[in-house]
Scaffold this motif. Sequence first.
Motif, PDB file in Angstrom:
ATOM      1  N   ALA A 198     -44.030  40.162  -1.317  1.00  0.00           N
ATOM      2  CA  ALA A 198     -42.490  40.292  -0.837  1.00  0.00           C
ATOM      3  C   ALA A 198     -41.607  41.137  -2.212  1.00  0.00           C
ATOM      4  O   ALA A 198     -41.206  41.655  -2.402  1.00  0.00           O
ATOM      5  CB  ALA A 198     -41.478  38.981  -0.483  1.00  0.00           C
ATOM      6  N   ARG A 199     -42.064  39.939  -3.836  1.00  0.00           N
ATOM      7  CA  ARG A 199     -40.908  40.512  -4.534  1.00  0.00           C
ATOM      8  C   ARG A 199     -42.404  41.288  -5.411  1.00  0.00           C
ATOM      9  O   ARG A 199     -43.524  40.358  -5.743  1.00  0.00           O
ATOM     10  CB  ARG A 199     -40.219  39.419  -4.894  1.00  0.00           C
ATOM     11  N   TRP A 200     -41.980  41.814  -6.560  1.00  0.00           N
ATOM     12  CA  TRP A 200     -42.767  42.200  -7.718  1.00  0.00           C
ATOM     13  C   TRP A 200     -43.489  40.504  -8.455  1.00  0.00           C
ATOM     14  O   TRP A 200     -42.887  39.711  -9.281  1.00  0.00           O
ATOM     15  CB  TRP A 200     -42.302  42.304  -9.015  1.00  0.00           C
ATOM     16  N   ASP A 201     -44.648  40.913  -8.967  1.00  0.00           N
ATOM     17  CA  ASP A 201     -45.315  39.361  -9.607  1.00  0.00           C
ATOM     18  C   ASP A 201     -46.333  39.519 -10.612  1.00  0.00           C
ATOM     19  O   ASP A 201     -47.575  40.489  -9.776  1.00  0.00           O
ATOM     20  CB  ASP A 201     -46.029  38.823  -8.666  1.00  0.00           C
ATOM     21  N   ARG A 202     -45.961  40.081 -11.841  1.00  0.00           N
ATOM     22  CA  ARG A 202     -46.872  40.072 -12.684  1.00  0.00           C
ATOM     23  C   ARG A 202     -48.239  39.352 -12.632  1.00  0.00           C
ATOM     24  O   ARG A 202     -49.122  40.337 -12.917  1.00  0.00           O
ATOM     25  CB  ARG A 202     -46.305  39.732 -14.415  1.00  0.00           C
ATOM     26  N   SER A 203     -48.151  38.103 -12.337  1.00  0.00           N
ATOM     27  CA  SER A 203     -49.542  37.432 -12.118  1.00  0.00           C
ATOM     28  C   SER A 203     -51.051  38.208 -10.595  1.00  0.00           C
ATOM     29  O   SER A 203     -51.704  37.996 -11.291  1.00  0.00           O
ATOM     30  CB  SER A 203     -49.761  35.941 -11.957  1.00  0.00           C
ATOM     31  N   LYS A 204     -50.360  38.481 -10.464  1.00  0.00           N
ATOM     32  CA  LYS A 204     -50.740  39.465  -9.082  1.00  0.00           C
ATOM     33  C   LYS A 204     -51.476  40.588  -9.527  1.00  0.00           C
ATOM     34  O   LYS A 204     -52.856  40.946  -9.424  1.00  0.00           O
ATOM     35  CB  LYS A 204     -50.218  40.556  -8.077  1.00  0.00           C
ATOM     36  N   ALA A 263     -54.728  43.035 -11.689  1.00  0.00           N
ATOM     37  CA  ALA A 263     -56.074  42.339 -12.448  1.00  0.00           C
ATOM     38  C   ALA A 263     -56.248  41.979 -14.098  1.00  0.00           C
ATOM     39  O   ALA A 263     -56.834  41.665 -13.984  1.00  0.00           O
ATOM     40  CB  ALA A 263     -57.212  43.646 -11.338  1.00  0.00           C
ATOM     41  N   GLY A 264     -55.458  43.217 -14.604  1.00  0.00           N
ATOM     42  CA  GLY A 264     -55.894  42.969 -16.047  1.00  0.00           C
ATOM     43  C   GLY A 264     -56.631  43.941 -17.031  1.00  0.00           C
ATOM     44  O   GLY A 264     -56.680  43.545 -18.110  1.00  0.00           O
ATOM     45  N   SER A 265     -56.894  45.115 -16.050  1.00  0.00           N
ATOM     46  CA  SER A 265     -57.502  45.235 -16.506  1.00  0.00           C
ATOM     47  C   SER A 265     -57.838  46.968 -15.724  1.00  0.00           C
ATOM     48  O   SER A 265     -57.028  47.111 -14.472  1.00  0.00           O
ATOM     49  CB  SER A 265     -59.007  45.691 -16.567  1.00  0.00           C
ATOM     50  N   SER A 266     -58.118  48.368 -15.935  1.00  0.00           N
ATOM     51  CA  SER A 266     -58.066  49.396 -15.645  1.00  0.00           C
ATOM     52  C   SER A 266     -58.077  49.072 -14.060  1.00  0.00           C
ATOM     53  O   SER A 266     -58.011  50.176 -12.940  1.00  0.00           O
ATOM     54  CB  SER A 266     -57.735  51.044 -15.855  1.00  0.00           C
ATOM     55  N   LEU A 267     -59.941  48.953 -14.411  1.00  0.00           N
ATOM     56  CA  LEU A 267     -60.902  49.457 -13.175  1.00  0.00           C
ATOM     57  C   LEU A 267     -60.777  48.297 -12.109  1.00  0.00           C
ATOM     58  O   LEU A 267     -60.528  48.453 -10.746  1.00  0.00           O
ATOM     59  CB  LEU A 267     -62.254  48.566 -14.265  1.00  0.00           C
ATOM     60  N   GLY A 268     -60.094  47.177 -12.253  1.00  0.00           N
ATOM     61  CA  GLY A 268     -59.548  46.171 -12.254  1.00  0.00           C
ATOM     62  C   GLY A 268     -58.510  46.937 -10.833  1.00  0.00           C
ATOM     63  O   GLY A 268     -58.488  46.221  -9.450  1.00  0.00           O
ATOM     64  N   GLU A 269     -57.373  47.379 -11.303  1.00  0.00           N
ATOM     65  CA  GLU A 269     -56.257  48.271 -10.466  1.00  0.00           C
ATOM     66  C   GLU A 269     -57.165  48.740  -9.669  1.00  0.00           C
ATOM     67  O   GLU A 269     -56.396  49.179  -8.436  1.00  0.00           O
ATOM     68  CB  GLU A 269     -55.164  48.406 -11.180  1.00  0.00           C
ATOM     69  N   TRP A 270     -57.664  50.164 -10.102  1.00  0.00           N
ATOM     70  CA  TRP A 270     -59.107  50.238  -9.320  1.00  0.00           C
ATOM     71  C   TRP A 270     -59.248  49.657  -7.967  1.00  0.00           C
ATOM     72  O   TRP A 270     -59.714  49.910  -6.223  1.00  0.00           O
ATOM     73  CB  TRP A 270     -59.508  51.525  -9.783  1.00  0.00           C
ATOM     74  N   GLN A 271     -59.958  48.495  -7.994  1.00  0.00           N
ATOM     75  CA  GLN A 271     -60.435  47.407  -7.168  1.00  0.00           C
ATOM     76  C   GLN A 271     -58.943  47.205  -5.856  1.00  0.00           C
ATOM     77  O   GLN A 271     -60.155  46.803  -5.035  1.00  0.00           O
ATOM     78  CB  GLN A 271     -61.073  46.130  -7.421  1.00  0.00           C
ATOM     79  N   ARG A 272     -58.347  46.831  -6.439  1.00  0.00           N
ATOM     80  CA  ARG A 272     -57.354  46.260  -5.848  1.00  0.00           C
ATOM     81  C   ARG A 272     -56.730  47.364  -5.024  1.00  0.00           C
ATOM     82  O   ARG A 272     -56.399  46.743  -3.944  1.00  0.00           O
ATOM     83  CB  ARG A 272     -55.996  45.765  -6.608  1.00  0.00           C
ATOM     84  N   LEU A 273     -56.437  48.540  -5.120  1.00  0.00           N
ATOM     85  CA  LEU A 273     -56.269  49.600  -4.762  1.00  0.00           C
ATOM     86  C   LEU A 273     -57.396  50.135  -3.694  1.00  0.00           C
ATOM     87  O   LEU A 273     -56.828  50.197  -2.007  1.00  0.00           O
ATOM     88  CB  LEU A 273     -56.493  50.976  -5.523  1.00  0.00           C
ATOM     89  N   GLU A 274     -58.374  49.871  -4.219  1.00  0.00           N
ATOM     90  CA  GLU A 274     -59.456  50.086  -2.970  1.00  0.00           C
ATOM     91  C   GLU A 274     -59.040  49.254  -1.809  1.00  0.00           C
ATOM     92  O   GLU A 274     -59.750  49.885  -0.588  1.00  0.00           O
ATOM     93  CB  GLU A 274     -61.007  50.592  -3.877  1.00  0.00           C
ATOM     94  N   ALA A 275     -59.163  48.165  -1.847  1.00  0.00           N
ATOM     95  CA  ALA A 275     -58.691  47.163  -0.866  1.00  0.00           C
ATOM     96  C   ALA A 275     -58.280  47.550  -0.221  1.00  0.00           C
ATOM     97  O   ALA A 275     -58.014  47.017   1.002  1.00  0.00           O
ATOM     98  CB  ALA A 275     -58.777  45.475  -1.620  1.00  0.00           C
ATOM     99  N   ALA A 276     -56.522  48.024  -0.682  1.00  0.00           N
ATOM    100  CA  ALA A 276     -55.574  47.982  -0.145  1.00  0.00           C
ATOM    101  C   ALA A 276     -55.655  49.398   0.934  1.00  0.00           C
ATOM    102  O   ALA A 276     -55.377  49.586   1.933  1.00  0.00           O
ATOM    103  CB  ALA A 276     -54.477  48.555  -0.989  1.00  0.00           C
ATOM    104  N   VAL A 277     -57.009  50.057   1.080  1.00  0.00           N
ATOM    105  CA  VAL A 277     -56.717  51.444   1.102  1.00  0.00           C
ATOM    106  C   VAL A 277     -57.699  51.015   2.337  1.00  0.00           C
ATOM    107  O   VAL A 277     -57.403  51.574   3.357  1.00  0.00           O
ATOM    108  CB  VAL A 277     -57.813  52.358   0.274  1.00  0.00           C
TER     109      VAL A 277
END
Length: 201
Positions: free
Chosen positions: A72-78, A80-94
């Motif tokens: 529900a709220r912005w949370d920096r801890s979520k 990934a800590g890397s550009s590749l990790g952010e792609w992995q999060r995006l792909e999981a959400a896709v």
Amino acid sequence: MIREITEQAWSACALRLAVDEAALRAVAEVESSGSGFLPPPSQQPKVRFEGHVFHRLTGGRFDTTAPRLSYARWDRSKYAGSSLGEWQRLEAAVALDRDAALKSASWGAFQLMGFNHAMCGFPDVERFVQAHMAGGDAQLAAFASFVDRAVFLDPLRRHDWASFARAYNGPGYAANQYDRKLAHSYARHHVPGSGTKGTIV
């Protein structure tokens, strides 16, 4: 595909918007270290997935099953800590909801949010994403369309970094010293007496 923004594109954008080139380059540098793509050999644009936006766009229906992707709220801890990790999060959400996921990420050199695709000149988020994958010049063109309104252009032309930061990044900009970073980057790129020219270093 040409990954980096060309000199010709920088100059043309500065003339179109009547903003000095160093100011435009400063925004890209602060948002993405000046490059809108992951390091070679990857040809993927930089992204950052925002789970609080995904929560909003999906009505929170994935909060329980995918708590690191939807909250529900912005949370920096979520992050990934890397550009590749952010792609992995995006792909999981896709895999959960493609349209909402693409709209919930910021993209490219200027980290434009997918849900702003119409303000960037695109009829849907798919074409917005395609443009960000096409190269640096296409990313700059999307940014130019997005900022081509007084709330952004007026402070950019005045080098009023706090007002631009507030409009571009929201009221919490000061916590990350976004305005100070812009001012510092602009000072490095601006060549006195050179008009709109600046150089990414």
